[in-house]
Scaffold this active site. Sequence first.
Site, PDB file in Angstrom:
ATOM      1  N   ALA A   1      33.291  38.937  29.081  1.00 22.66           N
ATOM      2  CA  ALA A   1      33.642  37.593  28.617  1.00 22.66           C
ATOM      3  C   ALA A   1      32.885  37.241  27.350  1.00 22.66           C
ATOM      4  CB  ALA A   1      33.331  36.577  29.706  1.00 22.66           C
TER       5      ALA A   1
ATOM      6  N   GLU B   1      39.210  39.926  41.312  1.00 21.99           N
ATOM      7  CA  GLU B   1      37.776  39.997  41.568  1.00 21.99           C
ATOM      8  C   GLU B   1      37.479  39.354  42.922  1.00 21.99           C
ATOM      9  OE1 GLU B   1      35.290  38.485  38.469  1.00 21.99           O
ATOM     10  OE2 GLU B   1      36.067  39.878  36.967  1.00 21.99           O
TER      11      GLU B   1
HETATM   12 ZN   LIG Z   1      31.588  36.795  38.626  1.00 22.18          ZN
END
Ligand SMILES: [Zn+2]
Length: 276
Positions: free
Chosen positions: A180, A243
Amino acid sequence: MKKVMLCTMMSITLVACSSDTEETAEDVPASNTVEEKETQEDSVEVDKEEENEDTEQEEIKGEENSNSDSKDKVLDDGTVEVGEPASIQVVVNKERKLPADYIPEDLIVPDVPFYFTEDHPKKQMRAVAADALEKLFAAAEKDGLDLVAASGYRSFDRQKNIYDGYVAEYGKEETDKFSAQPGTSEHQTGLAMDVTSAQVAFQLEESFGNTSEGEWLAEHAHEYGFIIRYLEGAQEITGYTYEPWHLRYVGKDISSTIHNQEVTLEEFFGLHPSNE
Ligand SMILES: [Zn+2]
């Protein structure tokens, strides 16, 4: 180290570990443990329930949701800087960034088992989320499960160091597939915690979703105000692959509705997909 290597490899080859591969070797401990909606009582009123649900969601959006109001600021590159980063319902993704100087004011370390023992800022969460995480862990333990926390709060600067390190090694295009950019990690909110278990050798990997701990979380996390933030098959919307280890605290006001509707946070708030 082992975790980083594995995670990085997976990221490059499978584009897995997406938002959670930001950790550099220095972040990884030397240890070898790599790392309500109310229930409708009368089933005859299902249609009515759905109407109520819609109404309720509208009310939540109108009253509390800070994710689509005018306080958000559109930046030069077309992305948005969120106006209320401290809202527990804040939506952060690749197009909705946190201010660089945003640091939650109420970070504490939840009293739950971590896979490493030393002090580290990543043990922290905001107080309300830490309290909820303790309750979630206690309930899981009661059900005979063995959850372990891995990574919570991550500052803008730390994310920047991690991201820049990957860019230097792999280039920006490749890096953006698995790490990210600073400001776009939900971990900066202090409302996220990655959890894992011995069944996957304390790794953050998709197979965690098939462990008893992963399955329990998918079913029960919402009861404690958490959601599984990056759902399977929702990459086009969230910007991240599945995730099962990444828990996001959103509060009990909306967690169960989101769970029951099987939607992403973006969809719940009617926001644009986060992929560019
Ligand atoms: Zn995470």
